[in-house]
Design a protein around this motif. Structure first.
Motif, PDB file in Angstrom:
ATOM      1  N   ASP B 307       2.116   3.098   2.125  1.00 31.99           N
ATOM      2  CA  ASP B 307       0.750   3.434   1.662  1.00 31.99           C
ATOM      3  C   ASP B 307      -0.230   2.284   1.916  1.00 31.99           C
ATOM      4  OD1 ASP B 307       1.049   1.546  -0.352  1.00 31.99           O
ATOM      5  OD2 ASP B 307       1.276   3.004  -1.963  1.00 31.99           O
ATOM      6  N   ASP B 308       0.186   1.334   2.733  1.00 33.08           N
ATOM      7  CA  ASP B 308      -0.694   0.225   3.134  1.00 33.08           C
ATOM      8  C   ASP B 308      -1.160  -0.650   1.986  1.00 33.08           C
ATOM      9  OD1 ASP B 308      -0.651   0.498   5.882  1.00 33.08           O
ATOM     10  OD2 ASP B 308      -2.235   2.024   5.857  1.00 33.08           O
ATOM     11  N   GLU B 311       0.790  -5.672   3.239  1.00 33.53           N
ATOM     12  CA  GLU B 311       0.548  -6.008   4.646  1.00 33.53           C
ATOM     13  C   GLU B 311       1.707  -6.879   5.111  1.00 33.53           C
ATOM     14  OE1 GLU B 311      -1.207  -7.267   7.476  1.00 33.53           O
ATOM     15  OE2 GLU B 311      -0.084  -9.150   7.263  1.00 33.53           O
TER      16      GLU B 311
END
Lengths: 345, 345
Positions: B307-308, B311
């Protein structure tokens, strides 16, 4: 009440080794009690190594502040209530509290403590010498018990090293570990103490840390390595423990005696990567955080003391006048076991 | 099979900073397989800081032994089975194992591992880039996850400091701690990395440890003190963490980068008494001891990556020829995130 109270205070910062002349007595009239206060006549003073830290101009972060020059010292004590303006305390009761190093203490129940200890509390007769409630059945016993069991998770299969093993805390820790099934080595600072560890306490290994590099002495005493180190010394002792530690080893750290009286340049661990390679845990602790274990400790240690499977030694100096001498002797490590001052009873 | 295999080995002990010329390639004919063995063609090599330790003439007690001069290096790797004389493995399967730094590896299932990792294991496609199973969904992720949660008992109310926070492990640890609700500061060794911590990772504080005494920089980043320190640096970083630690603080130690490449005289903690005064725990660990947490880590980190909300950066060097360059770059800390070598696929 208008008796004269003598309170021991710091006369000057110790320059290197502690001397009796670093202290002096103040004399003050015992004040009238305010509502909620209790007047205690002290009978026993616990002379503990940790007080040395507060004689310095600076104390480590997180520790209690330094004593000011002229400020009365404090420390754990037993006494008898003389007057009370608090409903929970009545004259004649035996109590423990933190305002030692003086004849009389004015104490407010629920007031400040020393590292979790020392709130005014009633002391109950338990069939042992009263002063043992400052020793094996009090703070010394709790430090040993909490450090071994709660902090370092002592197992019967452990090989254990106890530093300062002839001291008030160390002698209890060493015996407790043995009675719990561990293989125990102890170290101390004189031939007489090493003989005590070997002969009286019956430890599996014992050495005088003056006899060579501590790492070599420890390796000879525990050639297969150690699983648990009870640290009250720090410095070269801690380095040696890390070097000799087996994988998964635990270090319970309750003090750093080597750093209290001879600074500034004690050697410090340069082997901390071994904490990773051997997955070692170092856990600093103060017994005051483990007061919930006091009853369990008293039950177990009391049983050992009663059936003579645990031995306990103490040096008692008589009268408050001797408190400076007691402090110097305790810091120098002159005696085996606990150091106490008994006041006129 | 009689292909030629190139294996990277140590040409000489590094003298101070690591150089590519400290390594050289051996060429050997790929041997015939014995019964029970599997031949793997390597596709991805994980370039990890810990290998630096084994390039020294001596390794710390409890650690794997030094590589001999001329001995092939080992390290975590992914590959494809070419031939198999073991019933559990068949040609074409993707696997992970510990015999990186070479084109081909002959592996015996159930054989030796690196710190608990690296037994020959099948790798299942999971919708992410394959090499992430050496990174955020493999050893790097597990080190971050186990260190924060199992070793240091991360709480949402914690203020956390992550050292080497732009690295493969640190960047995951920093984000994981934030996603779990903590206030997080990170440190790193270049302005670009600090910008990455601040801007890309959105940490609450970030500093370049070159910009002053680490203790001062940390105090400015976390003026109220810290509860948890994730240590992969040691040395002055560890000293600073102890000084800034709040009572009851925890330190998870997974490495000592500062000590790998510039010895002998890194400064060492002289403030260990604070472990007692603030009841601090330091716990060294190796992720291999926490492999039971791998699935839970993959579930949680996988969700964040999908889901980003997390990172992940990596530097990929192509071909085995680049492995010495990759090692030097990784040890120097040139890049953000993980360092990998991709072999011809």
């Amino acid at each position: 009440m208008s008796a004269i109270n003598r309170l021991l205070s710091l006369a000057r910062r110790p320059d290197g080794r502690l001397q009796a002349s670093d202290f002096r007595f103040l004399e003050q009239r015992v004040p009238d009690l305010a509502a909620g206060e209790v007047l205690v006549r002290n009978t026993w003073l616990s002379i503990d190594p940790s007080i040395r830290i507060r004689l310095q101009a600076r104390t480590p972060s997180g520790y209690m502040p330094p004593f000011e020059i002229g400020e009365p010292l404090v420390g754990l004590a037993l006494g008898v209530v003389q007057e009370s303006r608090h409903e929970d305390f009545a004259p004649g009761q035996t109590v423990s509290h933190m305002y030692g190093y003086r004849d009389y203490a004015v104490v407010r129940p629920g007031g400040s403590t020393i590292g979790g200890y020392g709130a005014l509390a009633k002391v109950t007769e338990n069939g042992f010498p009263l002063q043992w409630q400052l020793g094996p059945l009090g703070s010394s016993g709790l430090t040993a018990y909490a450090g071994l069991l709660a902090v370092a998770n002592l197992q019967p299969s452990d090989t254990v090293w106890i530093s300062a093993a002839a001291g008030a805390v160390g002698s209890i820790a060493a015996q407790l570990a043995k009675l719990r099934g561990a293989i125990v080595s102890g170290s101390a600072g004189s031939p007489a103490k090493v003989d005590y560890l070997r002969t009286t306490l019956g430890l599996d290994g014992a050495f005088d840390y003056h006899d060579g590099p501590v790492g070599d002495l420890l390796a000879a005493a525990a050639p297969e390595g150690i699983d648990l180190y009870f640290d009250s010394v720090g410095s070269d002792h801690l380095i040696a423990a890390i070097d000799q530690m087996r994988p998964g080893g635990r270090i319970a750290m309750c003090g750093a005696l080597a750093e209290y009286d001879n600074h500034p340049a004690t050697p410090m661990p340069s082997n901390l990567f071994q904490l990773v390679s051997k997955e070692i845990t170092i856990k600093g602790f103060r017994a005051g955080s483990y007061s919930h274990l006091m009853q369990a400790m008293q039950d177990e240690v009391g049983t050992y003391l009663r059936d003579d499977s645990m031995e306990y030694s103490e040096l008692v100096l008589h009268s408050l006048d001797k408190a400076p001498t007691a402090l110097v002797a305790m810091v120098r490590g002159d005696n085996i076991g606990k150091t106490l001052c008994a006041l006129e009873n």
